[in-house]
Structures are given as C-alpha cells and as structure tokens.
Design an enzyme around this catalytic site. Sequence first.
Site, PDB file in Angstrom:
ATOM      1  N   GLY A 245     -56.695  46.215 -28.076  1.00  0.00           N
ATOM      2  CA  GLY A 245     -55.952  47.041 -29.023  1.00  0.00           C
ATOM      3  C   GLY A 245     -55.234  48.158 -28.292  1.00  0.00           C
ATOM      4  CB  SER A 246     -53.637  51.176 -29.560  1.00  0.00           C
ATOM      5  OG  SER A 246     -54.715  51.791 -30.222  1.00  0.00           O
ATOM      6  CB  THR A 249     -58.151  52.165 -30.864  1.00  0.00           C
ATOM      7  OG1 THR A 249     -57.110  52.547 -31.745  1.00  0.00           O
ATOM      8  CG2 THR A 249     -59.362  51.781 -31.684  1.00  0.00           C
ATOM      9  N   GLY A 250     -58.938  52.329 -27.764  1.00  0.00           N
ATOM     10  CA  GLY A 250     -59.820  51.933 -26.661  1.00  0.00           C
ATOM     11  C   GLY A 250     -60.542  53.134 -26.067  1.00  0.00           C
ATOM     12  CD  GLU A 267     -58.082  42.878 -20.980  1.00  0.00           C
ATOM     13  OE1 GLU A 267     -57.047  43.454 -20.618  1.00  0.00           O
ATOM     14  OE2 GLU A 267     -58.809  42.244 -20.200  1.00  0.00           O
TER      15      GLU A 267
HETATM   16  P1  NAD Z   1     -55.473  49.285 -32.756  1.00  0.00           P
HETATM   17  O1  NAD Z   1     -56.063  49.968 -31.584  1.00  0.00           O
HETATM   18  O2  NAD Z   1     -54.902  50.088 -33.832  1.00  0.00           O
HETATM   19  O3  NAD Z   1     -56.567  48.365 -33.469  1.00  0.00           O
HETATM   20  C1  NAD Z   1     -57.303  47.411 -32.735  1.00  0.00           C
HETATM   21  C2  NAD Z   1     -58.635  47.184 -33.428  1.00  0.00           C
HETATM   22  O4  NAD Z   1     -59.428  48.360 -33.342  1.00  0.00           O
HETATM   23  C3  NAD Z   1     -58.536  46.843 -34.910  1.00  0.00           C
HETATM   24  O5  NAD Z   1     -59.462  45.823 -35.202  1.00  0.00           O
HETATM   25  C4  NAD Z   1     -58.946  48.148 -35.571  1.00  0.00           C
HETATM   26  O6  NAD Z   1     -59.495  47.967 -36.852  1.00  0.00           O
HETATM   27  C5  NAD Z   1     -59.999  48.653 -34.613  1.00  0.00           C
HETATM   28  N1  NAD Z   1     -60.283  50.091 -34.703  1.00  0.00           N
HETATM   29  C6  NAD Z   1     -59.599  51.054 -35.371  1.00  0.00           C
HETATM   30  N2  NAD Z   1     -60.175  52.255 -35.168  1.00  0.00           N
HETATM   31  C7  NAD Z   1     -61.228  52.059 -34.357  1.00  0.00           C
HETATM   32  C8  NAD Z   1     -62.196  52.908 -33.755  1.00  0.00           C
HETATM   33  N3  NAD Z   1     -62.190  54.234 -33.948  1.00  0.00           N
HETATM   34  N4  NAD Z   1     -63.130  52.354 -32.945  1.00  0.00           N
HETATM   35  C9  NAD Z   1     -63.128  51.036 -32.707  1.00  0.00           C
HETATM   36  N5  NAD Z   1     -62.242  50.170 -33.244  1.00  0.00           N
HETATM   37  C10 NAD Z   1     -61.298  50.672 -34.052  1.00  0.00           C
HETATM   38  O7  NAD Z   1     -54.421  48.244 -32.142  1.00  0.00           O
HETATM   39  P2  NAD Z   1     -53.418  47.304 -32.933  1.00  0.00           P
HETATM   40  O8  NAD Z   1     -52.401  48.193 -33.587  1.00  0.00           O
HETATM   41  O9  NAD Z   1     -54.176  46.340 -33.765  1.00  0.00           O
HETATM   42  O10 NAD Z   1     -52.735  46.489 -31.738  1.00  0.00           O
HETATM   43  C11 NAD Z   1     -51.606  46.964 -31.044  1.00  0.00           C
HETATM   44  C12 NAD Z   1     -52.000  47.527 -29.696  1.00  0.00           C
HETATM   45  O11 NAD Z   1     -52.886  46.647 -29.015  1.00  0.00           O
HETATM   46  C13 NAD Z   1     -50.828  47.700 -28.748  1.00  0.00           C
HETATM   47  O12 NAD Z   1     -50.908  48.959 -28.131  1.00  0.00           O
HETATM   48  C14 NAD Z   1     -51.017  46.615 -27.699  1.00  0.00           C
HETATM   49  O13 NAD Z   1     -50.456  46.867 -26.465  1.00  0.00           O
HETATM   50  C15 NAD Z   1     -52.488  46.469 -27.668  1.00  0.00           C
HETATM   51  N6  NAD Z   1     -52.867  45.142 -27.229  1.00  0.00           N
HETATM   52  C16 NAD Z   1     -53.393  44.988 -25.973  1.00  0.00           C
HETATM   53  C17 NAD Z   1     -53.724  43.743 -25.507  1.00  0.00           C
HETATM   54  C18 NAD Z   1     -54.298  43.558 -24.142  1.00  0.00           C
HETATM   55  O14 NAD Z   1     -54.865  42.513 -23.855  1.00  0.00           O
HETATM   56  N7  NAD Z   1     -54.195  44.521 -23.271  1.00  0.00           N
HETATM   57  C19 NAD Z   1     -53.564  42.637 -26.337  1.00  0.00           C
HETATM   58  C20 NAD Z   1     -53.046  42.824 -27.613  1.00  0.00           C
HETATM   59  C21 NAD Z   1     -52.720  44.087 -28.042  1.00  0.00           C
END
Ligand code: NAD
Length: 489
Positions: A245-246, A249-250, A267
């Site tokens: 994810g982003s 959040t990571g 990731e």
């Molecule tokens: P996001 O970080 O908003 O959400 C990802 C997940 O985290 C979702 O399931 C969400 O419900 C969960 N989440 C939300 N708040 C949280 C918290 N406080 N603790 C733990 N989990 C929580 O990301 P997104 O908008 O779904 O995806 C887009 C982003 O993901 C982009 O920045 C993109 O670059 C990144 N991404 C990275 C990879 C990689 O492999 N590096 C792959 C795909 C997407």
Amino acid sequence: MPLPFLSVLAMAGISQGGDITMLNHSTTIDDRATHEADTFEIRNPSTGEVVGRAPNTSEKALDETVARAKAAFPAWAATPDAERQALCRDLAGAIGEHAEELAELLTLEQGKPLNGLGSRWEVGGAQAWAAYTAELTLPEKTLQDDDGGHVTLARKPLGVVGSITPWNFPVMIAVWHILPALRTGNTVVIKPSPNTPLATLRMVEILGAMLPPGVLNIVTGDDRTVNLGALMSAHPDIRKIVFTGSCATGQSVMRSAADTMKRLTLEMGGNDAGIVLPDADPEAIAEGLFWGAFINNGQTCAALKRLYVHDSIHDAVCDALVAYARNIPVGDGMDESSILGPVQNQMQFDKIKRLVDASRDKGTVLLGGEPGEGLFFPPTLISGLSNGDPLVDEEQFGPVLPIIRYSDLDQAFTDANALETGLGGSIWSSDVDAARAMAGRMDCGSVWINKHGAIQPNAPFGGVKKSGLGVEFGEEGMAEYTDIQVVLS
Ligand code: NAD
C-alpha cells in the site's frame, strides 16, 4: 453479462447493476459462521453503480478470526512439506478453474478492463504466481560439518500472518501474500482494501474450502468505524504483517508493529524514473514506455512515473509516445473492446487532476489532460517539467506521465535518485550491455533495461529507501515468512 451467484457473492450481496439485496451475512468461509449485519457498498468505477456489499467486520470478529487462525497453526505447521506443497499446487489450479468468474468480479469492483493487461491477465498472473510459489522449497542447510562441529540452519513458520492489500491488483497481490505464507506453514488472515474486497472474498472462499479450517481467513471493513489494518498491525496473536500500500500507511504499520516485534514485509509506494539514453530508438521503445507507465492505468506500484529523455531524441520520443497512446481504447471495463478503464476511486482521481492542473502553466500537455465522465481520465502526456514540479516529485498513481528533457546524463541520474522512494527504475538504450552497466547508478530495488515494471516470480522484488522493507518472490521472498533456527552440536 450475468454474474454467477455463488455463496460468497450472495453473502456479500453482490449483484450486477444496483439490484442489491441487503442480507444478514452468514458465511462459511473456513467453516466459520459469522453474522455481520453491518455491510458497506462497493461501486463499479466505470458506472458508479453498486456492485456488491461486504461485511464490516467488528473488532470482536477480527479477534475471533485471528484466534481461529492461531488454533489452526500447529497442525498446519506440522503438515509434511510435500503435502503442503501438493495443496498449494491445487490452490493454483483452483484459481485457474475460477479465472473468468474472478476476472469479472475484479473488473466490476476495480474498473480495469477484462482484456489487455486487465482482469484476465491479473487472474492468469495470480495462477502462474501461485503455481511457481508452490514449487519453491526452503530446505535445511548444513553450515558446518567437520571436526569442529555440526551446524544446521532450518526455517520455521512464524504463526499467524496478517496480509493487508491495496486496491490496484487485489487478486494478484493477495496471492503474493497468501501463497508463500501457506507454503511455509503459516496460517493467514487477509484484509483487502475497502475499495476492492469482492474478488478477494470469493477467491478466499474457494481456496479456504480446500484447506483445513482456520488456515486461510478473510476480514473486510470500510476503515471508517473500525480500522482493521491498524488493529491487525498491533494484534498480539499476529506474528507478521505483509503489507502492500502507500508509504504513509506502511509507516503506521511499522509503528504499530513495534510493541509485538512483528516481522514485516512492506511493499509501499514508488515514483519510478526511466532514463532514455541518446542512442535509443524512439519508435522501437514507444510501446514499452507506454505500458511501463500506463499499465493498470498507471495505478501500479512499480509503474514508470517520471521519464527523463535526452535532448537529442526528446521530441521524437514524445511524438512516438503520443502516436501510440492516442490509439488505446479507454472505456467500461466490462466492454470487451476496452484496453484501459477508469481511475479506481475519487480520491485517486482528484489527486491526478490536481497534479495535471498544477502542470499546465509550465508544462505542455501533449495528449489528454481533460477529465472525462465520472472517474475516467484519458492517458495524459506532459512535457516541459522538471524535478521540483508536483507531477514529478509526487507519486501520481494514475494515467499521466511527465516527460523531462535532460542534456547531462550525470544530472539525469541525480534527478532520478533525488526522491525519498526507490522501488524500480529503467534505462532505455540500443546498447543493452552499456545500459546494464549503468544499472548500479539507480537507487532502487529493481532496474529494468528497455522495459519497466516487469516483475516475475523468481526475482525478489522490493523497495529501497522509503519504498519498503524486505522483498517478495523467489526464495528470498518466501524466507521472510519464516524464522531461522540454527542447531549447533
Ligand atoms: P493504502 O495505504 O491507503 O491502503 C492499503 C491497505 O492498508 C488497505 O487495505 C487499507 O485498508 C489498509 N489500511 C488503512 N489504514 C491502515 C492502517 N492504519 N494500518 C494498517 N492498514 C491500513 O494504499 P492504497 O491507496 O490501497 O494503494 C495505493 C498505494 O499503494 C500507492 O502508493 C502504491 O504505490 C502502493 N502500492 C505499492 C505496491 C508495492 O508493491 N510496492 C503495490 C501496490 C500498491
């Protein structure tokens, strides 16, 4: 095209086109019977119509799910490796058997077309990844065997793995998390994005039914009343989080995981640069550049997000890209003729629009630039920008590519490496060996030559700097689902 109404779809209240039945959910995923009256809507990004509902899992239900996964762990960890391997092979086969159903669900909730590098391609990739991962093994190693002693290194499963996935490749990324975890003897609780839970729900129902109860589990929620991801990251009975994810959040996951010393694979976001050398052939690289940037409408972690082109061929590369991009059919993902679809959600759409609008004064919009209906945004190419401009410095995660002119190659590498992220990068040249020799100058986890974002299951993939922690894929990726135990005699 009617959707098959199978049990989890009925559970999730899925229908095509707005005729939604509110249900008191009773699901038998992993033999559990949960009753979730509270649900949330999932909308088709192409039409805005509600295509399904998913349960809003409560904190109590999350705890119960983790407890089931914990209870299932000892027997699964003790299952002979060959038996687990055979089951993982069967899981790959089952994804293939249900491919079309999963692809349709994915298109309805994610927006990506069935065709092109869309849902069918994603589900096919998920099957292939699962099949490859099933064959991986992490055998015990002998580190020393001589008069001085006998030392072995074994890999032990961790326990319950919590998987948190994003909305861009929900099926593929779920498989990237689930398969290595199961293959190494862990049990899993997966939590998909609130934007795209439906195909994952269905896939977990299919796969979970093939495994002992409690081995593979799913929770869904809308992140409003309860943030399941945050709860999972701090949960005392989850031993590892694998998160995609982003960056923001990571980082929260990492903070929440500290108290319980969880293992982490993170990731996260990237802002990948590509550098086109003066000897590249613009016509020959245009297609690869386009798909490097616009795969999944640019909503791809390791997409090409900034393109640095040498002054001597800058205009020719722009012309070749525009000529290629203007022929790509964009439309409703369920339309068999669409090759790109809408942006997945309003937040992402607004971000793309803001970054494009911020580029208009300084840059030249070569193609696109004006939003379409709803969440549609056409493939957009903008030249004349440089580091420091928002569209270059921020991850756009959408169908727009900034093209940056350079004349000094050292400066191009400096600019490519200037940001805090470092997921992937690419070098484009007619001299592959010369380009390979420059790969080490890029500060990122993967460097591609004359392509971008081409990940594969035998090559570890992960980010440096703020793009993540650890790797996925291959033996190195699978090893992250284990602890090392050394025995010395
Ligand atoms: P996001 O970080 O908003 O959400 C990802 C997940 O985290 C979702 O399931 C969400 O419900 C969960 N989440 C939300 N708040 C949280 C918290 N406080 N603790 C733990 N989990 C929580 O990301 P997104 O908008 O779904 O995806 C887009 C982003 O993901 C982009 O920045 C993109 O670059 C990144 N991404 C990275 C990879 C990689 O492999 N590096 C792959 C795909 C997407």
